[in-house]
Design an enzyme around this catalytic site. Structure first.
Site, mmCIF file in Angstrom:
data_model
loop_
_atom_site.group_PDB
_atom_site.id
_atom_site.type_symbol
_atom_site.label_atom_id
_atom_site.label_comp_id
_atom_site.label_asym_id
_atom_site.label_seq_id
_atom_site.Cartn_x
_atom_site.Cartn_y
_atom_site.Cartn_z
ATOM 1 N N GLN A 134 -70.758 -10.216 112.709
ATOM 2 C CA GLN A 134 -69.672 -9.396 112.146
ATOM 3 C C GLN A 134 -70.214 -8.233 111.303
ATOM 4 O O GLN A 134 -69.853 -7.068 111.494
ATOM 5 C CB GLN A 134 -68.797 -10.334 111.290
ATOM 6 N N ASP B 192 -85.287 -14.154 117.004
ATOM 7 C CA ASP B 192 -84.899 -15.357 116.264
ATOM 8 C C ASP B 192 -85.693 -15.341 114.957
ATOM 9 O O ASP B 192 -86.916 -15.482 114.969
ATOM 10 C CB ASP B 192 -85.248 -16.589 117.117
ATOM 11 N N ALA C 58 -77.527 -15.117 109.887
ATOM 12 C CA ALA C 58 -77.297 -16.332 109.096
ATOM 13 C C ALA C 58 -76.592 -17.367 109.962
ATOM 14 O O ALA C 58 -76.031 -17.035 111.003
ATOM 15 C CB ALA C 58 -76.429 -16.017 107.877
ATOM 16 N N THR D 91 -74.314 -14.893 99.518
ATOM 17 C CA THR D 91 -72.915 -15.329 99.481
ATOM 18 C C THR D 91 -72.447 -15.861 98.123
ATOM 19 O O THR D 91 -73.270 -16.346 97.330
ATOM 20 C CB THR D 91 -72.735 -16.448 100.545
ATOM 21 N N ASP D 92 -71.142 -15.831 97.939
ATOM 22 C CA ASP D 92 -70.514 -16.443 96.755
ATOM 23 C C ASP D 92 -70.703 -17.967 96.746
ATOM 24 O O ASP D 92 -70.570 -18.606 95.705
ATOM 25 C CB ASP D 92 -69.017 -16.098 96.715
ATOM 26 N N TYR E 212 -74.428 -25.212 103.333
ATOM 27 C CA TYR E 212 -74.452 -23.756 103.557
ATOM 28 C C TYR E 212 -74.901 -23.040 102.270
ATOM 29 O O TYR E 212 -75.840 -22.240 102.280
ATOM 30 C CB TYR E 212 -73.064 -23.275 103.992
ATOM 31 N N LYS F 86 -78.449 -21.088 101.528
ATOM 32 C CA LYS F 86 -78.439 -19.661 101.171
ATOM 33 C C LYS F 86 -79.122 -19.446 99.812
ATOM 34 O O LYS F 86 -79.826 -18.469 99.613
ATOM 35 C CB LYS F 86 -77.007 -19.118 101.130
ATOM 36 N N TRP G 189 -65.774 -13.598 101.220
ATOM 37 C CA TRP G 189 -64.541 -13.518 102.018
ATOM 38 C C TRP G 189 -64.557 -12.285 102.942
ATOM 39 O O TRP G 189 -63.639 -11.458 102.931
ATOM 40 C CB TRP G 189 -63.314 -13.483 101.096
HETATM 41 N N1 LIG Z 1 -68.366 -14.261 106.705
HETATM 42 C C1 LIG Z 1 -68.142 -14.379 105.400
HETATM 43 O O1 LIG Z 1 -67.013 -14.610 104.944
HETATM 44 C C2 LIG Z 1 -69.276 -14.200 104.437
HETATM 45 C C3 LIG Z 1 -69.009 -14.318 103.059
HETATM 46 C C4 LIG Z 1 -70.063 -14.162 102.173
HETATM 47 C C5 LIG Z 1 -71.344 -13.871 102.630
HETATM 48 N N2 LIG Z 1 -71.572 -13.790 103.975
HETATM 49 C C6 LIG Z 1 -72.939 -13.493 104.414
HETATM 50 O O2 LIG Z 1 -72.911 -12.262 105.092
HETATM 51 C C7 LIG Z 1 -73.915 -12.240 106.122
HETATM 52 C C8 LIG Z 1 -73.297 -11.804 107.442
HETATM 53 O O3 LIG Z 1 -72.267 -12.721 107.781
HETATM 54 P P1 LIG Z 1 -71.336 -12.499 109.038
HETATM 55 O O4 LIG Z 1 -69.950 -12.750 108.615
HETATM 56 O O5 LIG Z 1 -71.688 -11.212 109.728
HETATM 57 O O6 LIG Z 1 -71.819 -13.742 109.934
HETATM 58 P P2 LIG Z 1 -71.872 -13.899 111.525
HETATM 59 O O7 LIG Z 1 -70.788 -13.097 112.155
HETATM 60 O O8 LIG Z 1 -71.922 -15.356 111.762
HETATM 61 O O9 LIG Z 1 -73.249 -13.207 111.913
HETATM 62 C C9 LIG Z 1 -74.487 -13.836 111.750
HETATM 63 C C10 LIG Z 1 -75.323 -13.502 112.956
HETATM 64 O O10 LIG Z 1 -76.607 -14.110 112.797
HETATM 65 C C11 LIG Z 1 -76.966 -14.670 114.058
HETATM 66 N N3 LIG Z 1 -77.988 -15.694 113.925
HETATM 67 C C12 LIG Z 1 -77.838 -17.035 113.742
HETATM 68 N N4 LIG Z 1 -79.045 -17.642 113.747
HETATM 69 C C13 LIG Z 1 -79.976 -16.673 113.945
HETATM 70 C C14 LIG Z 1 -81.381 -16.671 114.078
HETATM 71 N N5 LIG Z 1 -82.096 -17.796 114.005
HETATM 72 N N6 LIG Z 1 -82.017 -15.486 114.269
HETATM 73 C C15 LIG Z 1 -81.323 -14.343 114.356
HETATM 74 N N7 LIG Z 1 -79.984 -14.278 114.278
HETATM 75 C C16 LIG Z 1 -79.313 -15.434 114.053
HETATM 76 C C17 LIG Z 1 -75.657 -15.217 114.598
HETATM 77 O O11 LIG Z 1 -75.741 -15.471 115.991
HETATM 78 P P3 LIG Z 1 -74.850 -16.676 116.620
HETATM 79 O O12 LIG Z 1 -73.439 -16.443 116.141
HETATM 80 O O13 LIG Z 1 -75.051 -16.493 118.086
HETATM 81 O O14 LIG Z 1 -75.432 -17.942 116.081
HETATM 82 C C18 LIG Z 1 -74.728 -14.049 114.273
HETATM 83 O O15 LIG Z 1 -74.783 -13.061 115.272
HETATM 84 C C19 LIG Z 1 -74.526 -13.640 106.130
HETATM 85 O O16 LIG Z 1 -75.706 -13.622 105.373
HETATM 86 C C20 LIG Z 1 -73.493 -14.499 105.410
HETATM 87 O O17 LIG Z 1 -74.098 -15.587 104.772
HETATM 88 C C21 LIG Z 1 -70.572 -13.929 104.882
#
Ligand SMILES: NC(=O)c1ccc[n+]([C@@H]2O[C@H](COP(=O)([O-])OP(=O)(O)OC[C@H]3O[C@@H](n4cnc5c(N)ncnc54)[C@H](OP(=O)(O)O)[C@@H]3O)[C@@H](O)[C@H]2O)c1
Length: 280
Positions: free
Chosen positions: A11, A36, A60, A101-102, A125, A129, A150
């Site tokens: 995302q 990876d 992540a 993350t929060d 999780y 993190k 969020w």
């Molecule tokens: N989403 C939220 O609400 C939220 C809130 C606070 C913080 N965050 C942080 O924001 C960041 C981005 O989150 P997001 O929402 O964009 O998450 P996301 O949509 O799940 O994107 C994470 C990406 O990382 C990939 N990934 C997983 N394992 C991997 C690996 N070993 N090597 C390389 N890539 C890998 C995933 O691929 P697959 O899907 O194919 O596994 C996915 O494409 C993360 O650090 C998350 O912790 C997110």
């Protein structure tokens, strides 16, 4: 300047690719299939090939419930992966930006979390993190950690799109009303991330402004889109999620205010997103 993005198909990774257009910046996106981050050899080879000036780790394992089951994978992706990147970034004198993350906080406060507040996560999780943050800073103290909360963006599996989809099918939707946080539009996060490229390393909190419960968030989404489904507020206990969520996870914006970096109110950002995605 060359900026390499990991987790580029996620995302946030996609939004970075869409918005990170500045004169003189070359974006090098790497999705999971191409890189990876848990594979040290692969990380080393890719970074040596490109010799970027900046790495942004948006990769992540973000599925909170699944992390409780796939514990080893959670630590590998959320802690060892960022460590691998930080090691290589340090070797090649490249700036490293890591997204966190929060969920690193336990959610027991009732005032916004500061960047140096004690981290004490309740979930695998959050723990993975937190360890990621610690390993990154231990090996490379010139790293930048950006905590957000969020998050929602284009065509991703997130709360906003889920609520809109549910409103197409259900007359009533139950949503938790006793967890407080701050929604964040990926676009706003990426624009601030761009500004932080010119700032000192360290930990930053980057979200939209304000706070709400998931229930208030859902009401704002459906009201703006004139959806008829009724949102029913329920407690965390009544909802009965498998994994605990922080009850309060608003992140303080003090550091961004000091740097005079502008943030938008969460409702203003949400309305722009909904207009763009759903044409209202
Ligand atoms: N989403 C939220 O609400 C939220 C809130 C606070 C913080 N965050 C942080 O924001 C960041 C981005 O989150 P997001 O929402 O964009 O998450 P996301 O949509 O799940 O994107 C994470 C990406 O990382 C990939 N990934 C997983 N394992 C991997 C690996 N070993 N090597 C390389 N890539 C890998 C995933 O691929 P697959 O899907 O194919 O596994 C996915 O494409 C993360 O650090 C998350 O912790 C997110």
């Amino acid at each position: 300047m060359k900026i390499l993005i990991t987790g580029a198909d996620g995302q946030l990774g996609k939004e970075i690719q869409n918005l990170f257009v500045k004169d003189g910046i070359e974006i090098i996106p790497y999705g999971k299939k191409q890189l990876d981050i848990t594979n040290r050899k692969e990380v080393n080879a890719v970074l040596n090939q490109h010799q970027p000036n900046v790495i942004i780790n948006a990769a992540a394992f973000t599925k909170v419930d699944l992390c409780e089951v796939e514990i080893e994978k959670a630590y590998l992706v959320n802690a060892i992966g960022p460590f691998n990147l930080a090691v290589e970034a340090k070797k090649m004198d490249c700036r490293f930006f890591h997204i966190s993350t929060d969920y690193v906080f336990n959610g027991e406060k009732n005032t916004p979390y500061e960047v140096d507040d004690f981290t004490s996560p309740n979930t695998i999780y959050g723990k993975s993190k937190k360890l990621g943050e610690e390993l990154v800073l231990a090996i490379n103290e010139d790293s930048t950690i950006i905590r957000t909360s969020w998050l929602y963006g284009h065509k991703a599996n997130n709360f906003v799109n889920t609520m809109v989809n549910l409103s197409n099918k259900l007359d009533e939707i139950k949503v938790v009303d006793d967890q407080i946080g701050c929604p964040t539009y990926t676009k706003d996060l990426v624009l601030i991330l761009q500004s932080l490229l010119n700032e000192k390393p360290g930990i930053y909190h980057v979200t939209n402004l304000g706070k709400c419960s998931w229930y208030e968030f859902a009401c704002e989404i459906l009201q703006f889109l004139n959806r008829k489904s009724k949102i029913i507020p329920v407690t965390t206990k009544e909802y009965g999620a498998k994994t605990p969520r922080p009850m309060y996870s608003v992140l303080s914006n003090k550091k961004l205010v000091d740097l005079q970096i502008h943030q938008r109110d969460w409702k203003e950002a949400l309305h722009e997103f909904l207009r763009k995605e759903y044409g209202n």
